[in-house]
Each structure stands twice: as structure tokens, then as C-alpha cells.
Design an enzyme around this catalytic site. Structure first.
Site, PDB file in Angstrom:
ATOM      1  N   SER A 126       0.882  -1.137  -0.046  1.00 22.66           N
ATOM      2  CA  SER A 126       0.075   0.059   0.033  1.00 22.66           C
ATOM      3  C   SER A 126       0.805   1.286   0.126  1.00 22.66           C
ATOM      4  O   SER A 126       1.842   1.470   0.957  1.00 22.66           O
ATOM      5  CB  SER A 126      -0.898   0.032   0.973  1.00 22.66           C
ATOM      6  OG  SER A 126      -1.471   1.186   1.334  1.00 22.66           O
ATOM      7  N   HIS A 157      -0.784  -1.178  -4.376  1.00 24.22           N
ATOM      8  CA  HIS A 157      -2.033  -0.868  -3.731  1.00 24.22           C
ATOM      9  C   HIS A 157      -2.213   0.813  -3.702  1.00 24.22           C
ATOM     10  O   HIS A 157      -1.417   1.374  -2.921  1.00 24.22           O
ATOM     11  CB  HIS A 157      -2.274  -1.479  -2.420  1.00 24.22           C
ATOM     12  CG  HIS A 157      -3.778  -1.477  -1.917  1.00 24.22           C
ATOM     13  ND1 HIS A 157      -4.766  -2.194  -2.484  1.00 24.22           N
ATOM     14  CD2 HIS A 157      -4.250  -0.897  -0.902  1.00 24.22           C
ATOM     15  CE1 HIS A 157      -5.765  -1.720  -1.763  1.00 24.22           C
ATOM     16  NE2 HIS A 157      -5.696  -0.788  -0.960  1.00 24.22           N
ATOM     17  N   ASP A 198      -4.636   3.742  -2.487  1.00 27.77           N
ATOM     18  CA  ASP A 198      -5.908   3.857  -1.671  1.00 27.77           C
ATOM     19  C   ASP A 198      -6.228   5.329  -2.010  1.00 27.77           C
ATOM     20  O   ASP A 198      -5.729   6.444  -1.451  1.00 27.77           O
ATOM     21  CB  ASP A 198      -5.535   4.271  -0.222  1.00 27.77           C
ATOM     22  CG  ASP A 198      -5.194   2.483   0.320  1.00 27.77           C
ATOM     23  OD1 ASP A 198      -6.084   1.713  -0.123  1.00 27.77           O
ATOM     24  OD2 ASP A 198      -4.257   2.182   0.806  1.00 27.77           O
ATOM     25  N   MET A 208      -9.157   8.258  -1.045  1.00 30.45           N
ATOM     26  CA  MET A 208      -9.960   8.596  -0.306  1.00 30.45           C
ATOM     27  C   MET A 208     -10.521   9.979  -0.648  1.00 30.45           C
ATOM     28  O   MET A 208      -9.851  10.791  -0.859  1.00 30.45           O
ATOM     29  CB  MET A 208      -9.287   8.604   0.988  1.00 30.45           C
ATOM     30  CG  MET A 208      -8.644   7.099   1.427  1.00 30.45           C
ATOM     31  SD  MET A 208      -8.117   7.058   3.078  1.00 30.45           S
ATOM     32  CE  MET A 208      -7.112   5.614   3.081  1.00 30.45           C
ATOM     33  N   HIS A 242      -7.755   1.044  -5.111  1.00 30.93           N
ATOM     34  CA  HIS A 242      -9.003   0.919  -4.024  1.00 30.93           C
ATOM     35  C   HIS A 242      -9.563   2.114  -3.684  1.00 30.93           C
ATOM     36  O   HIS A 242      -9.178   3.262  -3.193  1.00 30.93           O
ATOM     37  CB  HIS A 242      -8.151   0.300  -2.872  1.00 30.93           C
ATOM     38  CG  HIS A 242      -9.149   0.257  -1.642  1.00 30.93           C
ATOM     39  ND1 HIS A 242      -8.666  -0.070  -0.235  1.00 30.93           N
ATOM     40  CD2 HIS A 242     -10.577   0.195  -1.419  1.00 30.93           C
ATOM     41  CE1 HIS A 242      -9.840  -0.249   0.728  1.00 30.93           C
ATOM     42  NE2 HIS A 242     -11.028  -0.246  -0.192  1.00 30.93           N
ATOM     43  N   MET A 298     -12.183   4.569  -1.919  1.00 35.70           N
ATOM     44  CA  MET A 298     -12.823   4.530  -0.735  1.00 35.70           C
ATOM     45  C   MET A 298     -13.558   5.852  -0.924  1.00 35.70           C
ATOM     46  O   MET A 298     -13.335   7.031  -0.272  1.00 35.70           O
ATOM     47  CB  MET A 298     -11.789   4.507   0.307  1.00 35.70           C
ATOM     48  CG  MET A 298     -11.489   3.062   0.690  1.00 35.70           C
ATOM     49  SD  MET A 298     -10.021   3.000   1.909  1.00 35.70           S
ATOM     50  CE  MET A 298      -8.957   3.102   0.658  1.00 35.70           C
ATOM     51  N   MET A 338     -11.912  -5.871   3.941  1.00 32.33           N
ATOM     52  CA  MET A 338     -11.218  -5.092   4.794  1.00 32.33           C
ATOM     53  C   MET A 338     -11.091  -5.721   6.132  1.00 32.33           C
ATOM     54  O   MET A 338     -12.004  -6.062   6.791  1.00 32.33           O
ATOM     55  CB  MET A 338     -12.122  -3.808   5.208  1.00 32.33           C
ATOM     56  CG  MET A 338     -12.250  -2.713   3.670  1.00 32.33           C
ATOM     57  SD  MET A 338     -10.626  -2.236   2.852  1.00 32.33           S
ATOM     58  CE  MET A 338      -9.696  -1.559   4.386  1.00 32.33           C
ATOM     59  N   ASP A 363      -6.938  -6.475   3.403  1.00 38.43           N
ATOM     60  CA  ASP A 363      -6.304  -4.927   3.494  1.00 38.43           C
ATOM     61  C   ASP A 363      -6.740  -4.500   4.656  1.00 38.43           C
ATOM     62  O   ASP A 363      -7.709  -4.402   5.329  1.00 38.43           O
ATOM     63  CB  ASP A 363      -7.043  -4.238   2.583  1.00 38.43           C
ATOM     64  CG  ASP A 363      -6.533  -3.024   2.313  1.00 38.43           C
ATOM     65  OD1 ASP A 363      -5.439  -2.565   2.983  1.00 38.43           O
ATOM     66  OD2 ASP A 363      -7.142  -1.849   1.713  1.00 38.43           O
TER      67      ASP A 363
HETATM   68  C1  DX5 Z   1      -6.829   1.335   4.909  1.00 36.66           C
HETATM   69  C2  DX5 Z   1      -6.308   1.297   3.546  1.00 36.66           C
HETATM   70  C3  DX5 Z   1      -5.227   0.101   3.798  1.00 36.66           C
HETATM   71  C4  DX5 Z   1      -3.843   0.654   4.212  1.00 36.66           C
HETATM   72  C5  DX5 Z   1      -3.257  -0.512   4.762  1.00 36.66           C
HETATM   73  O1  DX5 Z   1      -8.056   2.202   4.653  1.00 36.66           O
HETATM   74  O2  DX5 Z   1      -7.341   0.977   2.700  1.00 36.66           O
HETATM   75  O3  DX5 Z   1      -5.094  -0.041   2.157  1.00 36.66           O
HETATM   76  O4  DX5 Z   1      -3.098   1.496   3.580  1.00 36.66           O
HETATM   77  O5  DX5 Z   1      -1.996  -0.248   5.485  1.00 36.66           O
HETATM   78  P1  DX5 Z   1      -1.590  -0.874   6.840  1.00 36.66           P
HETATM   79  O6  DX5 Z   1      -0.907  -2.309   6.165  1.00 36.66           O
HETATM   80  O7  DX5 Z   1      -0.451   0.011   7.553  1.00 36.66           O
HETATM   81  O8  DX5 Z   1      -2.923  -1.204   7.663  1.00 36.66           O
HETATM   82 ZN    ZN Z   2      -6.789  -0.235   0.701  1.00 38.64          ZN
END
Ligand code: DX5
Ligand code: ZN
Length: 217
Positions: A7, A32, A34, A36, A67, A69, A138, A176
Site C-alpha cells: 500500500s 495498492h 488508496d 479517499m 482501491h 474509498m 477489509m 487489507d
Molecule cells: C486503509 C487502507 C489500507 C492501508 C493498509 O483504509 O485501505 O490499504 O493502507 O495499510 P496498513 O497495512 O498500514 O494497515
Molecule cells: Zn486499501
């Protein structure tokens, strides 16, 4: 063998390309990304421009596991696909017409993923299995890296794995949140095929070793 998707949420955002390249050199299978929006989750990260720049700088071989969100992700599917995403994963909780959204992702020539928050039942997948290339479970409530993994989600992974076998399908199951070398085996044994890890990999003294450990080598 399971895959690792490191990630980039744990990267230095001012050096995203360098950090992504370093993770690829250390053996990550996927990257990955993310996204948001400050609404579906409290945090805000980046949008399609980051995916476009990563694709431009990393070349065609990097697998960008995006991903989303964000609320109503269907509004941005085409833009993220055009930006160079390899896979786009949307949350079941964020899109009203889930089947349509997954089909729209596939229509862009990109793999389609559906993500479930820890408290969302796998039953909701029953009528979309045929349009999903990946199911993301998740293992933390989404929004931030570095949270503690919720072990109960392994139970959900086992149920989805069982259903996958019954249906004769081969979609990936990804987990994740809070995944580390210490707890990855529990999820691999439950049927997980892709393990996302951010903090635990970025903070490891030997990143390549951490990636191999999570993959189960
Ligand atoms: C959380 C993200 C994850 C996060 C995972 O909302 O979707 O992808 O980056 O990071 P770690 O491994 O630090 O929990
Ligand atoms: Zn993620």
C-alpha cells in the site's frame, strides 16, 4: 502462491514514484493505491492524476491495484481506467447499483473488485460473483494505515473461499488493513490470494524479506 500488494498510503507522498519503484524492486506483486474522498472515509489522499503519473513513470508492467474509498465511485470509473488502473475496487457500501458499477469497470477493460467493510456480510456478494475479478475484505475500518487487524474477518474470507469453490470461480480474495508477516498465514490459510500491506512493509528493516514473509515464501 499468494500475491502481495504494497500500500502506497505508507509512502512519502512527495516521493511516490521513488517509493513505488523501491517496492517493485523489493518484489511486490502489485501496488495498492488508496483513493479517499473525506466523505466515505474521514481521510483524503489523491485522485486519478496520481494514477496517471504512476503509470507514466512505472511503465506498462506495474500492476496498479486501485482501491476507491469514495462515495458513488461509478462517477469516476472511466477516469481511473483511462488513467491506467489495472484493477478498480469499489465499496459495496458506497454504490447503490453495485452490479452495474462492476460491469462498467469491466467494460473499460479493467479488472473489477468489490470491497466489504469489516461489518458488511459476504451475503451481499451472492448476486455479483459473476462480475467480480476480486473481492476485498477489509481487515480494518477503512481510512487510515497502521491500524490493528480484526481477526474475525478471517471467518468471512473462509466463507467466500467456500462459495468460490462451490461456484467453480477463480476470483481473487484480497485482505487489507494491519497485515504483517506475523498474521498473514492466518489469512492465506483461509483462502486469501492477495495480501495488502502498508505500514508493516514500509517500516520493516528488510523490505524484501517482509514481502516474502507475507507472501508465505
Ligand atoms: C486503509 C487502507 C489500507 C492501508 C493498509 O483504509 O485501505 O490499504 O493502507 O495499510 P496498513 O497495512 O498500514 O494497515
Ligand atoms: Zn486499501
Amino acid at each position: 502462491m499468494a500475491k502481495v500488494s504494497v500500500s502506497l498510503l505508507s509512502a512519502d507522498f512527495t516521493r511516490m514514484v521513488e517509493d513505488a519503484k523501491r517496492m517493485m524492486e523489493c518484489g511486490t506483486d502489485w501496488l495498492h493505491c488508496d483513493v479517499m474522498d473525506g466523505s466515505f472515509v474521514p481521510n483524503i489522499t489523491f485522485g486519478p492524476q496520481m494514477i496517471r503519473d504512476l503509470r507514466k513513470n512505472l511503465g506498462p508492467d506495474a500492476f496498479l491495484d486501485v482501491h476507491l474509498m469514495i462515495e458513488k465511485p461509478e462517477r469516476y470509473v472511466e477516469e481511473f481506467a483511462a488513467a491506467g488502473a489495472s484493477l478498480i475496487c469499489v465499496h459495496q457500501e458506497a454504490t447503490v447499483h453495485l452490479q452495474r458499477t462492476l460491469q462498467a469497470i469491466r467494460n473499460c477493460g479493467v479488472k473489477a473488485g468489490v470491497a466489504l467493510n469489516p461489518a458488511t456480510s459476504e451475503m451481499t456478494l451472492e448476486y455479483v460473483y459473476d462480475v467480480a475479478d476480486l473481492v476485498l475484505c477489509m481487515t480494518v475500518n477503512p481510512g487510515f494505515g497502521g491500524q490493528k487487524m480484526l481477526p474475525i474477518v478471517a471467518k468471512k474470507v473462509r466463507k467466500i473461499d467456500k462459495r468460490r469453490k462451490e461456484l467453480g470461480l477463480s476470483f481473487d480474495i484480497e485482505v487489507d488493513g494491519g497485515v504483517s508477516t506475523e498474521n498473514a498465514k492466518m489469512f492465506r490459510d483461509a483462502g486469501t490470494t492477495v495480501l495488502v500491506s502498508g505500514n508493516s512493509v514500509f517500516k520493516a528493516p528488510d523490505v524484501a524479506l517482509a514481502i516474502r514473509g507475507i507472501r508465505g515464501e
